[in-house]
Design an enzyme around this catalytic site. Structure first.
Site, PDB file in Angstrom:
ATOM      1  N   SER A  14       4.111  28.969 111.801  1.00  0.00           N
ATOM      2  CA  SER A  14       5.136  29.923 112.257  1.00  0.00           C
ATOM      3  C   SER A  14       5.664  30.779 111.108  1.00  0.00           C
ATOM      4  CB  SER A  14       6.282  29.209 112.972  1.00  0.00           C
ATOM      5  OG  SER A  14       7.076  28.519 112.058  1.00  0.00           O
ATOM      6  N   SER A  15       5.803  30.234 109.910  1.00  0.00           N
ATOM      7  CA  SER A  15       6.365  31.055 108.817  1.00  0.00           C
ATOM      8  C   SER A  15       5.397  32.176 108.444  1.00  0.00           C
ATOM      9  CB  SER A  15       6.719  30.196 107.602  1.00  0.00           C
ATOM     10  OG  SER A  15       5.561  29.632 107.049  1.00  0.00           O
ATOM     11  N   ALA A  59       3.232  33.583 110.494  1.00  0.00           N
ATOM     12  CA  ALA A  59       3.227  34.563 111.586  1.00  0.00           C
ATOM     13  C   ALA A  59       4.464  35.454 111.513  1.00  0.00           C
ATOM     14  CB  ALA A  59       3.151  33.840 112.935  1.00  0.00           C
ATOM     15  N   ASP A  67      -3.080  30.423 106.305  1.00  0.00           N
ATOM     16  CA  ASP A  67      -2.187  30.786 107.421  1.00  0.00           C
ATOM     17  C   ASP A  67      -2.031  32.300 107.527  1.00  0.00           C
ATOM     18  OD1 ASP A  67      -1.821  28.067 107.267  1.00  0.00           O
ATOM     19  OD2 ASP A  67       0.312  28.148 107.717  1.00  0.00           O
TER      20      ASP A  67
HETATM   21  O1  PMV Z   1       1.485  22.400 108.182  1.00  0.00           O
HETATM   22  P1  PMV Z   1       1.064  23.778 107.828  1.00  0.00           P
HETATM   23  O2  PMV Z   1       0.717  24.632 108.976  1.00  0.00           O
HETATM   24  O3  PMV Z   1       2.045  24.456 106.906  1.00  0.00           O
HETATM   25  O4  PMV Z   1      -0.320  23.667 107.017  1.00  0.00           O
HETATM   26  C1  PMV Z   1      -0.355  23.182 105.710  1.00  0.00           C
HETATM   27  C2  PMV Z   1      -1.761  23.126 105.246  1.00  0.00           C
HETATM   28  C3  PMV Z   1      -1.927  22.670 103.804  1.00  0.00           C
HETATM   29  O5  PMV Z   1      -3.313  22.717 103.526  1.00  0.00           O
HETATM   30  C4  PMV Z   1      -1.455  21.230 103.636  1.00  0.00           C
HETATM   31  C5  PMV Z   1      -1.175  23.567 102.831  1.00  0.00           C
HETATM   32  C6  PMV Z   1      -1.713  24.979 102.770  1.00  0.00           C
HETATM   33  O6  PMV Z   1      -0.954  25.843 102.280  1.00  0.00           O
HETATM   34  O7  PMV Z   1      -2.867  25.242 103.123  1.00  0.00           O
END
Ligand code: PMV
Length: 289
Positions: A78-79, A81, A123
């Site tokens: 979500s952050s 996006a 992300d």
């Molecule tokens: O939980 P999320 O969606 O913030 O995913 C984190 C994924 C990690 O690989 C643990 C950290 C990253 O920045 O990729």
């Protein structure tokens, strides 16, 4: 006034390993964040370091209205996006001529700054471009979109990505002889998956292996384990933690006719299920409201 939206994401493979430059595969999913930006001399928006940084970096002032279908702190990006949609709306409202590449890069820099250096570009890339994305170090490649049937299970256990990333870093510092082979194995699983993207049953098996490796890294949670096992018993090809773990969400890859059953099995564990598929669109201009 300009309104833009950006999709959430799930990691199919490689979370945590991507923090160490290893490859990952992530996919944009249908819940979206909608952001409206309007020029104004007085900044007026919800207190968020991500939004503050967007205006700071773009060098303008305005007001913001956010409407999100993505629960925050649930591992669904979500952050990222919010950041991508806000940058896109500012770019449009102020005629700044940023390209999508510029938006993805700037969003990543903001995430990295707010998260104190701990972020991979996954992300922000997925949210900007949509579809299925293979990430390796600073390289990014769009993969052919597949008609995946996925069910997300939100454990409703809140978690902190920064804390989970730090926990893995500590394990790597204290026990490199244990941690490094696990990260290497996750890399092996991701590279293998890359060759089976059109074969959901095989992908499901690889997701199960990836889940076991994430548990070995110490980012499991009893509720997530329950949801993963319930999904598999209900007919999913495979299921795993998605994102940082320690809470947040899991994802199950399902045959089309099983997705309602899998969602029911997740809800029976008092978690929240969302049936979804790949969102081929990334950041998108919306009609102004
Ligand atoms: O939980 P999320 O969606 O913030 O995913 C984190 C994924 C990690 O690989 C643990 C950290 C990253 O920045 O990729």
């Amino acid at each position: 006034m300009a309104t833009w939206s950006a999709p959430g994401k799930v990691f199919l493979f490689g979370e945590h390993a991507v923090v160490y430059g290893k490859p990952g595969i992530a996919v944009a999913i249908r819940p979206r964040v909608f952001v409206t930006v309007r020029k104004s001399r007085n900044a007026h928006h919800a207190k968020s370091p991500y939004i503050d940084s967007c205006f700071e970096v773009m060098g303008v002032k305005g007001s913001v209205y956010i409407s999100s279908q993505i629960p925050s702190s649930s591992g669904l990006g979500s952050s990222a996006a919010v950041t991508v949609a806000t940058l896109s709306a500012i770019n449009d409202e102020f005629g700044l001529k940023y390209t999508l590449d510029d938006i993805a890069r700037t969003a990543f820099e903001i995430e990295k700054k707010v998260q104190k250096g701990r972020a991979s570009p996954t992300d922000t890339s997925v949210s900007t471009f949509g579809g299925l994305i293979f990430i390796s170090g600073t390289q990014r490649r769009r993969l052919p979109v597949q008609n995946f049937h996925m069910v997300i299970g939100n454990s409703l256990v809140s978690h902190s990505t920064a804390r989970m990333v730090e926990q893995v870093a500590e394990m790597k510092r204290k026990h490199p002889e244990v941690c490094n082979p696990i990260l290497d194995a996750i890399e092996g699983v991701t590279l293998n998956a890359l060759h089976h993207m059109g074969d959901p049953p095989q992908l499901g098996k690889l997701m199960n292996i990836n889940h076991a490796l994430l548990e070995a890294l110490g980012v499991g949670h009893s509720v997530l384990s329950r949801l993963v096992l319930a999904s598999r018993s209900a007919g999913a090809y495979g299921a795993k933690i998605t994102g940082a773990g320690g809470g947040g969400s899991m994802v199950a890859l399902c045959p089309k006719h099983m997705k309602n059953r899998v969602a029911g099995a997740i809800e029976a564990c008092e978690a929240r299920a969302v049936i979804t598929g790949v969102d081929t669109e990334g950041a998108r201009k919306e009609k102004d409201v």
